[in-house]
Motif scaffolding. Structure first.
Motif, short mmCIF file in Angstrom:
data_model
loop_
_atom_site.label_atom_id
_atom_site.label_comp_id
_atom_site.label_asym_id
_atom_site.label_seq_id
_atom_site.Cartn_x
_atom_site.Cartn_y
_atom_site.Cartn_z
N PRO A 12 0.84 -1.20 0.00
CA PRO A 12 0.00 0.00 0.00
C PRO A 12 0.88 1.25 0.00
O PRO A 12 2.00 1.24 0.52
CB PRO A 12 -0.79 -0.12 1.32
N LEU A 13 0.35 2.32 -0.56
CA LEU A 13 1.13 3.53 -0.76
C LEU A 13 1.76 4.04 0.53
O LEU A 13 2.93 4.44 0.55
CB LEU A 13 0.25 4.62 -1.38
N GLU A 14 1.03 4.06 1.64
CA GLU A 14 1.54 4.59 2.89
C GLU A 14 2.78 3.84 3.35
O GLU A 14 3.78 4.44 3.76
CB GLU A 14 0.46 4.53 3.97
N ARG A 15 2.74 2.51 3.28
CA ARG A 15 3.90 1.71 3.70
C ARG A 15 5.03 1.82 2.68
O ARG A 15 6.21 1.90 3.05
CB ARG A 15 3.50 0.25 3.91
N ARG A 16 4.68 1.83 1.42
CA ARG A 16 5.70 1.96 0.38
C ARG A 16 6.48 3.26 0.52
O ARG A 16 7.69 3.31 0.28
CB ARG A 16 5.02 1.91 -0.99
N SER A 17 5.80 4.32 0.93
CA SER A 17 6.44 5.63 0.97
C SER A 17 7.45 5.77 2.10
O SER A 17 8.22 6.73 2.10
CB SER A 17 5.37 6.73 1.08
N VAL A 18 7.43 4.87 3.08
CA VAL A 18 8.36 5.00 4.21
C VAL A 18 9.47 3.95 4.20
O VAL A 18 10.35 3.97 5.06
CB VAL A 18 7.61 4.94 5.56
N LEU A 19 9.47 3.06 3.21
CA LEU A 19 10.49 2.01 3.12
C LEU A 19 11.35 2.21 1.89
O LEU A 19 10.89 2.72 0.87
CB LEU A 19 9.83 0.63 3.07
N PRO A 20 12.62 1.79 1.95
CA PRO A 20 13.48 1.91 0.78
C PRO A 20 13.16 0.87 -0.28
O PRO A 20 12.46 -0.12 -0.01
CB PRO A 20 14.89 1.69 1.35
N GLY A 21 13.67 1.09 -1.49
CA GLY A 21 13.47 0.15 -2.58
C GLY A 21 14.28 -1.11 -2.40
O GLY A 21 15.16 -1.22 -1.54
N THR A 22 14.00 -2.08 -3.25
CA THR A 22 14.64 -3.40 -3.15
C THR A 22 16.16 -3.30 -3.18
O THR A 22 16.85 -4.01 -2.45
CB THR A 22 14.16 -4.29 -4.31
N GLY A 23 16.69 -2.41 -4.01
CA GLY A 23 18.13 -2.30 -4.14
C GLY A 23 18.85 -1.98 -2.85
O GLY A 23 20.02 -2.34 -2.67
N PHE A 24 18.17 -1.30 -1.94
CA PHE A 24 18.78 -0.96 -0.65
C PHE A 24 19.22 -2.19 0.11
O PHE A 24 20.22 -2.16 0.85
CB PHE A 24 17.77 -0.16 0.19
N PHE A 25 18.50 -3.29 -0.04
CA PHE A 25 18.75 -4.48 0.76
C PHE A 25 19.81 -5.40 0.16
O PHE A 25 20.13 -6.42 0.74
CB PHE A 25 17.44 -5.26 0.96
N TYR A 26 20.37 -5.05 -0.98
CA TYR A 26 21.48 -5.82 -1.54
C TYR A 26 22.73 -5.52 -0.73
O TYR A 26 23.09 -4.35 -0.54
CB TYR A 26 21.74 -5.46 -3.00
N PRO A 27 23.45 -6.52 -0.25
CA PRO A 27 24.71 -6.26 0.48
C PRO A 27 25.71 -5.53 -0.40
O PRO A 27 25.77 -5.75 -1.62
CB PRO A 27 25.21 -7.67 0.83
N ASP A 28 26.48 -4.65 0.22
CA ASP A 28 27.49 -3.90 -0.54
C ASP A 28 28.44 -4.82 -1.28
O ASP A 28 28.88 -4.51 -2.39
CB ASP A 28 28.29 -2.99 0.39
N SER A 29 28.77 -5.96 -0.66
CA SER A 29 29.73 -6.88 -1.31
C SER A 29 29.19 -7.38 -2.64
O SER A 29 29.92 -7.46 -3.63
CB SER A 29 30.04 -8.05 -0.38
N LEU A 30 27.89 -7.71 -2.68
CA LEU A 30 27.29 -8.16 -3.94
C LEU A 30 27.22 -7.01 -4.93
O LEU A 30 27.49 -7.19 -6.13
CB LEU A 30 25.90 -8.73 -3.69
N ASP A 31 26.86 -5.84 -4.44
CA ASP A 31 26.74 -4.69 -5.32
C ASP A 31 28.11 -4.31 -5.88
O ASP A 31 28.23 -3.93 -7.06
CB ASP A 31 26.13 -3.52 -4.56
N GLU A 32 29.15 -4.40 -5.06
CA GLU A 32 30.50 -4.10 -5.53
C GLU A 32 30.94 -5.09 -6.59
O GLU A 32 31.57 -4.71 -7.59
CB GLU A 32 31.48 -4.10 -4.35
N ASP A 33 30.59 -6.37 -6.40
CA ASP A 33 30.93 -7.36 -7.41
C ASP A 33 30.24 -7.04 -8.74
O ASP A 33 30.86 -7.12 -9.81
CB ASP A 33 30.52 -8.76 -6.94
N ARG A 34 28.96 -6.68 -8.67
CA ARG A 34 28.22 -6.34 -9.88
C ARG A 34 28.79 -5.08 -10.51
O ARG A 34 28.92 -4.99 -11.74
CB ARG A 34 26.74 -6.14 -9.54
N SER A 35 29.13 -4.08 -9.69
CA SER A 35 29.70 -2.84 -10.22
C SER A 35 31.02 -3.10 -10.91
O SER A 35 31.30 -2.54 -11.99
CB SER A 35 29.90 -1.82 -9.08
N GLU A 36 31.84 -3.94 -10.32
CA GLU A 36 33.14 -4.24 -10.93
C GLU A 36 32.98 -4.98 -12.25
O GLU A 36 33.67 -4.67 -13.22
CB GLU A 36 34.00 -5.05 -9.97
N GLU A 37 32.04 -5.92 -12.30
CA GLU A 37 31.81 -6.65 -13.54
C GLU A 37 31.29 -5.72 -14.64
O GLU A 37 31.70 -5.82 -15.80
CB GLU A 37 30.82 -7.80 -13.30
#
Length: 421
Positions: A12-37
């Motif tokens: 619902p919009l009210e809950r969606r508006s106070v939580l971050p998007g899916t990408g926020f929950f990706y660990p930095d280590s995985l994101d760094e691997d993807r960024s490097e690739e």
């Protein structure tokens, strides 16, 4: 963890508006691997590479540089993909990850290679991005850095000097407020650094005038419309389209489309923007409704929280009487916006791990030690972050008052000296 727990697209919009998007929950280590690739793939076989912010201004620079190298990607596959996303009627394939990220670089599948590689970066990932170039570039590669300013030269010195050792050309085009020490360090290292007046030019403007190439009129118009948004002029309605489109879509797609069409976006793109704006406007309304107004020093500061488009929210808060606006995001970062009566946004941001322009800046206070801190952040709608940023406003106000008092004392002393003479 169940994927549905971090996918907020169906909330619902009210809950969606106070939580971050899916990408926020990706660990930095995985994101760094993807960024490097992604960086490695962008650099492999390229004649040049652009390290840039992934907003409309930074990606406008990419479109110009690719035109210079005759390296623009074919736009038709991207337009076909946009039409397919609209046909699915889901608001776009990247919808669940894009509403609350500082870097709107979604990953596109099967993107063809360009002779000018694109590495999307930001102030906090600039050092890492330069390290990728130093690690994977072949000697002779041309390197451009666009629409990013370092906080200090020391943070980028080692990878930048490694890039200079292997590159025939390293140019840096920007329009942000640079610390003098950082600009001197970059220039002394041998970089062709051009920093435009942040009150007059955007980085696309700077790139356009700095490249030795006769661009077609659509690129001149692209720079003008990008400037209209990036400098908060807002005279051309197309500038909001560019800003929204750059935020909602993949960096490669945006660069290809504006490279082909300039600021006059084709129908599939404008249809896509209109589709996404329905939800965008709902989230803006939620954030505006949450706003509170605080008196700090000589200013009225409008403060709110939410997953939203910060520029439009800031406009609404200022229309309600705020001199400055602070929009705290579920990710923990915040945007600070000013106007005629407040041109110290960058000074406030520097107090809380950020920086930017006098009238627009961003920051992420270093106050999140574990997920309990984030849980508190979400459930209190950014209470701690708001407090820390308002305290930064207070410190800047005190410093300005002290400076004014000192100038007054100096003027009195000068007057006394003149009287004695």
């Amino acid at each position: 963890m169940d994927d549905d727990l971090i996918d907020s697209s169906e909330l619902p919009l009210e809950r969606r508006s106070v939580l971050p998007g899916t990408g926020f929950f990706y660990p930095d280590s995985l994101d760094e691997d993807r960024s490097e690739e992604r960086a490695k793939a962008a650099i492999d076989g390229a004649d040049a590479v652009v390290v840039t912010d992934s907003d409309a201004d930074g990606l406008g620079c990419v479109a110009l540089i690719r035109e210079l190298y005759d390296a623009a990607l074919d736009v038709e596959p991207f337009l076909d993909d946009i039409e397919a996303r609209l046909a699915d009627d889901d608001g776009g394939a990247v919808d669940s990850t894009m509403d609350d990220t500082d870097d709107a670089d979604a990953e596109a599948a099967d993107t063809p290679d360009s002779a000018v590689g694109l590495i999307a970066a930001g102030p906090h990932s600039l050092t890492e991005s330069l390290e990728y170039v130093a690690a994977y570039a072949e000697p002779g590669l041309d390197v451009y850095v666009c629409d990013i300013a370092p906080d200090e030269y020391a943070s980028i010195a080692e990878p930048l000097e490694a890039v200079l050792d292997l590159s025939d050309r390293v140019a840096w085009y920007d329009h942000h407020q640079w610390p003098e020490e950082a600009a001197d360090g970059v220039r002394d290292a041998g970089v062709d650094l051009v920093v435009g007046d942040s009150d007059e030019e955007c980085s696309t403007d700077v790139t356009l005038r700095s490249l030795d190439y006769e661009f077609q009129d659509r690129f001149t118009e692209l720079a003008a419309v990008t400037r209209d948004h990036d400098l908060w002029i807002n005279d051309d309605p197309r500038s909001k389209d560019l800003a929204d489109y750059a935020f909602w879509t993949d960096a490669e797609e945006y660069a290809a489309v504006v490279g082909a069409y300039g600021a006059s976006l084709p129908q599939p793109v404008t249809d896509y923007i209109s589709h996404r704006r329905v939800r965008k406007n709902q989230l803006i309304e939620k954030a505006v409704d949450r706003a509170a107004y605080k008196s700090v020093g000589p200013w009225t500061v409008g403060v709110t929280y939410g997953r939203c488009s910060q520029n439009e929210v800031a406009d609404e808060l200022q229309a309600a009487g705020a001199d400055a606006a602070v929009i705290v995001k579920p990710s923990g970062s915040a945007s600070i916006r000013g106007g005629e009566n407040f041109e110290q946004a960058h000074l406030v941001a520097r107090q809380v791990n950020g920086g930017g322009h006098p009238k627009a800046a961003g920051c992420k206070p270093d106050i999140y030690d574990d997920m309990m801190d984030y849980a508190y952040h979400w459930t209190t709608k950014g209470e701690t972050t708001k407090r820390v940023i308002l305290q930064a406003f207070e410190r800047v106000a005190e410093e300005m008052a002290a400076d004014d008092e000192s100038e007054g004392d100096d003027a009195d002393a000068d007057a006394d000296d003149e009287a004695d003479q």
